[in-house]
Design an enzyme around this catalytic site. Structure first.
Site, PDB file in Angstrom:
ATOM      1  N   CYS A 138      84.336  38.164   2.469  1.00  0.00           N
ATOM      2  CA  CYS A 138      83.623  37.377   3.256  1.00  0.00           C
ATOM      3  C   CYS A 138      82.279  37.674   3.039  1.00  0.00           C
ATOM      4  O   CYS A 138      82.291  39.624   3.725  1.00  0.00           O
ATOM      5  CB  CYS A 138      84.053  36.750   4.106  1.00  0.00           C
ATOM      6  SG  CYS A 138      84.834  35.523   3.788  1.00  0.00           S
ATOM      7  N   GLN A 139      80.636  37.392   2.680  1.00  0.00           N
ATOM      8  CA  GLN A 139      79.665  38.283   3.418  1.00  0.00           C
ATOM      9  C   GLN A 139      79.730  38.513   4.585  1.00  0.00           C
ATOM     10  O   GLN A 139      79.484  39.897   5.601  1.00  0.00           O
ATOM     11  CB  GLN A 139      78.437  37.335   3.081  1.00  0.00           C
ATOM     12  CG  GLN A 139      77.728  38.396   2.298  1.00  0.00           C
ATOM     13  CD  GLN A 139      76.373  37.531   1.422  1.00  0.00           C
ATOM     14  OE1 GLN A 139      76.354  35.990   1.960  1.00  0.00           O
ATOM     15  NE2 GLN A 139      75.297  37.681   0.706  1.00  0.00           N
TER      16      GLN A 139
END
Lengths: 145, 413
Positions: free
Chosen positions: A53-54
């Protein structure tokens, strides 16, 4: 406990009320995130971070009476809202129900329009992590029995 | 800069030259404030691309037919415009690349590899984009040279006192940007170059963020290398420029081998072409280079002074308006800035701000802007960055402020 398909249908109906308005949709997602039960700081460990996930997303799970319960938190409000949808769908289901689930709500609520490619990958990573937990619990339950 | 030269630009007329600006995004009029990432393109640039492909697409330099000749002339006309734009003495000092990243890599891989020795030093600034850090790290590793970094103060300005301390006879290369993409700081490059030259070092200036905004005169600056990018100054993507002093370019080995860069090839010995072709192996990006000429003409016709004047007004207006938002901290408050405004809002992640603004049709950039060491210096993960171009208006800044107020109200209620 409602079936996964029914919960997805509920979500689709709720989002349809927003009539595709982007700003209302984003605000609504953030509002959903705010409704998640707070996560203990002690649970925000490196181990609980969802890889891929960013933003930073913490996901915890526990098995209780044959059902898996999830909680999640994120350092960004929108991601927290998105992960709250997954918690709503999967929390309280059995490992088999989680593993058999087919997520269809995303395209129906037009998620691809308000989350970019990066977030879509993150969303897939969260779903994968949830299924991994379910698989681990299933194995554990089978070993015990 | 002569004040008398400043005329009032007709911004609405300029906007009408940019078809992309005239659209709704998420049901709202587009407010494009991501110009430091890439600027939009005026009709004349787009029309030139079409003209090239429809009228005289051909491979350049070696063809003897009419189309090849027309294409070659158009391609070389851009080179001459770039020479004039940068104030270079000779047209062969202008090398076309894919962008500033390639320009810097070219210098690091040829000049760096050929002339650096063990223990030599390269100095860069804290404000550098990753593309002005990593190529130097790579060559330092290979040649066992040492990378040194000029610190910045809390306003985001390079500390020249520290820079003077870092400089020594070991310094062989100094590389810094003219203006910071993350904070907008305009660096005193003339002084930086003078000080480096006094130690016998060569200086590369990353002009990615200055070309569309500030006057550039490589001769007056005495810059050894100066890099610019077409797409950040209203031109097509995929075209960059490396300006290099002729005497330096001549002693540098080629970067890539292939067609165009050779004089004669046999299996035992190849002789290289003259400048600038020695550094332009393979078929170049002809169409985009040809159209880049229109972007240069666009900037020249408006006048850098006028552009700078308008953008400075926008920056001052935005700085003033944004300061009224509760919990905001501006990151980068240098005395001299290009039109870049970076900020954080306490308790709200920059991604959320970016996404909320996008829902209102406002395009900004969020994250570390490829300057992670700079973010670390300020103890932050990233910022929201609004960056202005000549076509932006005060009304658009009002929309940004309104959008930000809505985010703050919602998330801090």
């Amino acid at each position: 406990m409602k079936a996964i398909t029914d919960i997805q249908e509920e979500i689709v109906n709720e989002f349809s009320l927003l009539d595709g308005d982007q700003e209302m949709t984003v605000l609504y997602i953030m509002e959903l995130g705010q409704k998640l039960p707070p996560m203990e700081e002690a649970e925000k460990t490196e181990q609980n971070i969802v890889k891929g996930c960013q933003s930073t997303v913490w996901l915890t799970s526990k098995l209780d009476n044959g059902r898996v319960y999830f909680n999640a938190d994120s350092n960004t409000a929108i991601t927290k809202g998105l992960v709250s949808l997954l918690v709503r769908i999967f929390s309280g289901q059995t490992p088999d129900q989680i593993l058999d689930a087919n997520l269809t709500f995303m395209s129906k609520i037009g998620m691809d329009r308000f989350i970019g490619t990066q977030r879509s990958n993150g969303f897939a990573a969260m779903t994968k992590q949830i299924k991994m937990y379910a698989l681990a619990y299933k194995t554990k339950m089978e070993v015990k029995s | 800069m002569k004040v008398s030269a400043i005329t009032h630009l007709d911004i609405q007329k300029i906007r009408s030259e940019f078809p992309v600006l005239d659209q709704q995004v998420n049901g709202k009029p587009l407010v494009y404030l991501d110009n430091a990432a890439t600027s939009q393109k005026p009709k004349r640039v787009i029309a030139k691309l079409k003209e090239y492909y429809e009228g005289y697409n051909a491979n350049i330099h070696r063809g003897i037919h009419t189309l090849a000749e027309t294409a070659t002339k158009a391609y070389e006309a851009t080179r001459e415009s770039v020479r004039d734009f940068l104030g270079a003495a000779h047209v062969e000092e202008i090398i076309f690349t894919r962008g500033v990243t390639e320009s810097i890599n070219l210098v690091a891989a040829t000049y760096g590899r050929s002339f650096l020795q063990k223990g030599d030093e390269i100095i860069i600034g804290t404000l550098e984009h990753h593309s002005n850090i990593v190529p130097w790290q790579m060559v330092c590793e290979e040649k066992e040279a040492v990378l040194k970094v000029i610190p910045v103060n809390d306003r985001g300005e390079l500390d020249l006192k520290e820079y003077k301390q870092l400089l020594s006879s070991k310094t062989k290369i100094v590389a810094t940007n003219h203006a910071s993409n993350s904070l907008g700081t305009i660096n005193p490059i003339k002084e930086i170059i003078e000080l480096a030259h006094a130690q016998g070092a060569v200086v590369l200036i990353d002009g990615a963020q200055s070309a569309a905004h500030l006057p550039i005169d490589v001769k007056a600056l005495d810059a050894d290398f100066y890099c610019i990018s077409s797409h950040k100054m209203y031109g097509p993507t995929g075209v960059g420029v490396l300006y290099g002093k002729k005497e330096l370019l001549e002693k540098m080995p080629p970067y890539m081998g292939g067609g165009e860069m050779i004089k004669d090839v046999s299996f035992t010995k190849t002789t290289y072409n003259d400048l600038p072709y020695k550094f332009e192996a393979g078929t170049p990006n002809i169409a985009d280079v040809v159209a880049f000429n229109e972007a240069i003409a666009f900037v020249n016709e408006l006048g850098k002074e006028n552009i700078h004047q308008h953008e400075s007004e926008l920056l001052a207006y935005a700085t003033d308006k944004l300061s009224t938002i509760p919990g905001i901290t501006l990151i980068g408050t240098a005395h001299h800035k290009v039109s870049v405004l970076s900020f954080i809002i306490e308790g709200i992640h920059h991604f959320d701000i970016g996404q909320m603004l996008d829902a209102r049709g406002i395009a900004v950039r969020t994250g570390h802007h490829c300057t992670q060491p700079l973010m670390e210096r300020f103890g932050i993960e990233g910022t929201v960055r609004a960056s202005f171009a000549v076509y932006n208006t005060k009304e658009e800044i009002d929309s940004l402020v309104e959008g930000l107020k809505r985010v703050v109200n919602f998330l801090k209620q």
